[in-house]
Design a protein around this motif. Structure first.
Motif, short mmCIF file in Angstrom:
data_model
loop_
_atom_site.label_atom_id
_atom_site.label_comp_id
_atom_site.label_asym_id
_atom_site.label_seq_id
_atom_site.Cartn_x
_atom_site.Cartn_y
_atom_site.Cartn_z
N VAL A 84 3.03 14.33 14.01
CA VAL A 84 2.45 13.72 15.22
C VAL A 84 3.41 12.71 15.85
CG1 VAL A 84 0.08 14.08 14.46
CG2 VAL A 84 1.22 11.91 13.92
N SER A 85 4.28 12.10 15.05
CA SER A 85 5.25 11.17 15.63
C SER A 85 6.35 11.92 16.39
CB SER A 85 5.88 10.29 14.54
OG SER A 85 6.62 11.07 13.61
N ALA A 86 6.68 13.14 15.90
CA ALA A 86 7.69 13.96 16.59
C ALA A 86 7.09 14.69 17.79
CB ALA A 86 8.29 14.97 15.62
N TYR A 87 5.80 15.05 17.68
CA TYR A 87 5.11 15.76 18.77
C TYR A 87 3.81 15.02 19.09
CZ TYR A 87 8.29 19.38 17.08
OH TYR A 87 9.41 20.07 16.69
N PRO A 88 3.90 13.96 19.90
CA PRO A 88 2.75 13.09 20.17
C PRO A 88 1.54 13.80 20.79
CG PRO A 88 4.80 12.08 20.94
CD PRO A 88 5.12 13.50 20.59
N ASP A 89 1.77 14.96 21.41
CA ASP A 89 0.67 15.67 22.05
C ASP A 89 -0.11 16.56 21.08
OD1 ASP A 89 1.29 14.56 24.52
OD2 ASP A 89 2.71 16.17 25.02
N THR A 90 0.26 16.52 19.80
CA THR A 90 -0.42 17.34 18.80
C THR A 90 -1.90 16.97 18.72
OG1 THR A 90 1.60 17.50 17.46
CG2 THR A 90 -0.49 18.01 16.37
N ASN A 91 -2.76 17.98 18.78
CA ASN A 91 -4.19 17.76 18.67
C ASN A 91 -4.52 17.22 17.28
OD1 ASN A 91 -7.11 18.40 18.16
ND2 ASN A 91 -6.95 19.23 20.23
N PRO A 92 -5.37 16.18 17.18
CA PRO A 92 -5.73 15.61 15.87
C PRO A 92 -6.29 16.66 14.90
CG PRO A 92 -6.49 14.18 17.62
CD PRO A 92 -5.98 15.41 18.29
N VAL A 93 -7.01 17.65 15.43
CA VAL A 93 -7.56 18.71 14.57
C VAL A 93 -6.43 19.51 13.92
CG1 VAL A 93 -8.94 20.82 14.51
CG2 VAL A 93 -9.67 18.89 15.93
N VAL A 94 -5.36 19.75 14.69
CA VAL A 94 -4.20 20.47 14.15
C VAL A 94 -3.55 19.65 13.04
CG1 VAL A 94 -1.89 21.36 14.69
CG2 VAL A 94 -3.76 21.69 16.33
N ALA A 95 -3.47 18.33 13.24
CA ALA A 95 -2.90 17.44 12.22
C ALA A 95 -3.74 17.50 10.94
CB ALA A 95 -2.83 16.01 12.74
N ILE A 96 -5.06 17.52 11.10
CA ILE A 96 -5.95 17.60 9.93
C ILE A 96 -5.76 18.94 9.21
CG2 ILE A 96 -8.36 17.80 9.22
CD1 ILE A 96 -9.06 15.76 11.38
N LEU A 97 -5.71 20.03 9.97
CA LEU A 97 -5.52 21.36 9.37
C LEU A 97 -4.16 21.46 8.66
CD1 LEU A 97 -6.98 23.66 12.19
CD2 LEU A 97 -8.04 23.03 10.00
N LEU A 98 -3.14 20.82 9.24
CA LEU A 98 -1.82 20.81 8.61
C LEU A 98 -1.87 20.09 7.27
CD1 LEU A 98 1.24 21.31 8.68
CD2 LEU A 98 1.49 19.16 9.98
N GLY A 141 12.84 10.85 4.20
CA GLY A 141 14.13 10.17 4.12
C GLY A 141 14.00 8.77 3.56
N GLY A 142 12.91 8.53 2.82
CA GLY A 142 12.69 7.21 2.24
C GLY A 142 12.18 6.19 3.23
N LYS A 143 11.84 6.63 4.45
CA LYS A 143 11.39 5.69 5.50
C LYS A 143 9.88 5.75 5.68
CE LYS A 143 15.74 6.19 8.03
NZ LYS A 143 16.38 6.61 9.32
N TRP A 144 9.35 4.74 6.35
CA TRP A 144 7.93 4.70 6.67
C TRP A 144 7.70 5.31 8.05
CZ3 TRP A 144 5.51 -0.74 5.34
CH2 TRP A 144 5.77 -1.05 4.00
N VAL A 145 6.48 5.75 8.28
CA VAL A 145 6.03 6.07 9.63
C VAL A 145 4.98 5.03 9.97
CG1 VAL A 145 4.95 7.77 11.15
CG2 VAL A 145 6.42 8.54 9.26
N SER A 146 5.30 4.15 10.90
CA SER A 146 4.42 3.02 11.20
C SER A 146 3.51 3.30 12.39
CB SER A 146 5.26 1.77 11.47
OG SER A 146 6.21 2.01 12.49
N ALA A 147 2.63 2.35 12.67
CA ALA A 147 1.59 2.53 13.68
C ALA A 147 2.15 2.86 15.06
CB ALA A 147 0.72 1.27 13.75
N HIS A 148 3.24 2.18 15.45
CA HIS A 148 3.75 2.39 16.82
C HIS A 148 4.40 3.76 17.00
CE1 HIS A 148 7.56 1.10 14.90
NE2 HIS A 148 8.14 1.80 15.86
N GLN A 149 4.66 4.46 15.88
CA GLN A 149 5.24 5.80 15.97
C GLN A 149 4.16 6.88 16.06
OE1 GLN A 149 7.75 4.73 12.31
NE2 GLN A 149 9.06 6.24 13.31
N MET A 150 2.91 6.49 15.83
CA MET A 150 1.81 7.46 15.86
C MET A 150 1.07 7.39 17.19
SD MET A 150 0.18 6.78 12.09
CE MET A 150 1.22 6.65 10.62
N PRO A 151 0.70 8.51 17.76
CA PRO A 151 -0.08 8.50 19.01
C PRO A 151 -1.48 7.95 18.78
CG PRO A 151 0.08 10.73 18.14
CD PRO A 151 1.00 9.89 17.29
#
Length: 327
Positions: A84-98, A141-151
């Motif tokens: 979702v951080s790479a593709y911000p338009d991803t539907n939340p349902v798709v993220a859940i199914l993934l 890569g040992g990094k975090w995905v933080s709030a501002h990177q998520m839609p």
């Protein structure tokens, strides 16, 4: 009727009474405990634990254990967060199914190791726990995905509501209804208990034990994957060490709810109460200014008492069954 059998009959009622008395005691110490806002926060925080407890109950009923669920949760959550951080338009349902798909694959691998390769569940899941945890660090890569990177749409999964009920709670309710029907009214659900009660007898009666074991670990993986997405959405953060050690809390919720580590017994209603009790302890002890060190000791003592009660129940039930056979 023996003491153990009597406890078995009224165990859940006793657990409910204990929860009520505990809540009253905490309320007397801190009037903010039974406020709507605190209760809503507490139930929301317990929803993910309750979802995982369903899968863990099925695994334990078959005489197994799954120590990899925290790592599976982290891996699923991380992959969903990176997507979702790479593709911000991803539907939340798709993220859940993934997330669920990643969890299912993880569960299938563990199910294969346990059912086909014949590896002990504790060894198989301990090994895969490290594999999944390592994979989480590799993909991130040992990094975090933080709030501002998520839609915002992804973070809204945990904060939105359905029919006036928080989405996390709503999903947990749906899962409990579905699995109550599954284990109560379907042939496969009854076979899970048969395998846990007596694997040899189940095999003789025509039940495919390997298939059942594979199924329960796959279900556990799928629920872990779902929990991973919900966790990352709720905390708006995906890390390599997310939910580290969380599997112990899930096992504790099952034990508190009366699921027998020896296999063959456990109820949906029991793990609901077990999850609620654990949620109350996590929420209430800080409210009444109990030291963090004492909190761990108190929780451990209550879990130990639950294990002792489970042992008494099993002994009483076994004794009753033996007496009936003799009669």
């Amino acid at each position: 009727m023996s003491i153990g059998a009597s406890i078995a009959k009224f165990r859940e009622l006793g657990l409910l009474v204990f929860i009520v008395l505990l809540s009253i005691g905490v309320q007397l110490r801190n009037p903010s405990f039974l406020t709507w806002e605190n209760l809503n926060d507490m139930v929301t925080n317990t929803a993910i634990l309750a979802i995982l407890a369903v899968g863990m109950m099925l695994v334990i009923v078959t005489r197994g254990i799954d120590l990899s669920i925290g790592a599976t949760l982290a891996l699923s959550g991380m992959i969903a967060a990176l997507t979702v951080s790479a593709y911000p338009d991803t539907n939340p349902v798709v993220a859940i199914l993934l997330g669920i798909a990643v969890g299912v694959v993880s569960g299938v691998v563990i199910g294969f190791l346990v059912s086909k390769a014949g590896i002990l569940p504790i060894i198989a899941t301990l090994g895969m726990m490290n594999v999944f945890r390592g994979a989480t660090f590799i993909v991130s890569g040992g990094k975090w995905v933080s709030a501002h990177q998520m839609p915002d749409s992804f973070k809204a999964i945990a904060t939105s509501s359905v029919l006036g009920i928080n989405t996390l709670i709503f999903i947990a309710i749906l899962i409990y209804i579905a699995f109550y029907y599954f284990i109560t009214y379907t042939r496969t659900g009854r076979q899970i208990y048969a395998v846990g009660s007596n694997p040899d007898s189940a095999k003789i009666s025509g039940i495919n034990n390997d298939k059942i074991l594979w199924l329960v670990y796959t279900i556990m993986g799928g629920l872990s994957g779902l929990a991973g997405v919900l966790w990352v959405s709720k905390f708006a953060s995906a890390q390599g060490d997310t939910a580290s050690g969380y599997e112990l809390s899930v096992i504790a919720a099952c034990v508190l709810g009366g699921v027998s580590i020896a296999g063959g017994s456990g109820k949906i209603s029991g793990i609901i109460l077990g999850s609620i009790l654990l949620g109350i302890l996590n929420n209430a002890l800080p409210l009444i200014d109990v030291s963090p060190f004492w909190q761990m000791g108190i929780q451990g003592s209550i879990i130990l008492i639950a294990v002792i009660i489970n042992a008494l129940v099993k002994r009483g039930v076994d004794r009753n069954n033996l007496m009936r056979r003799r009669i």
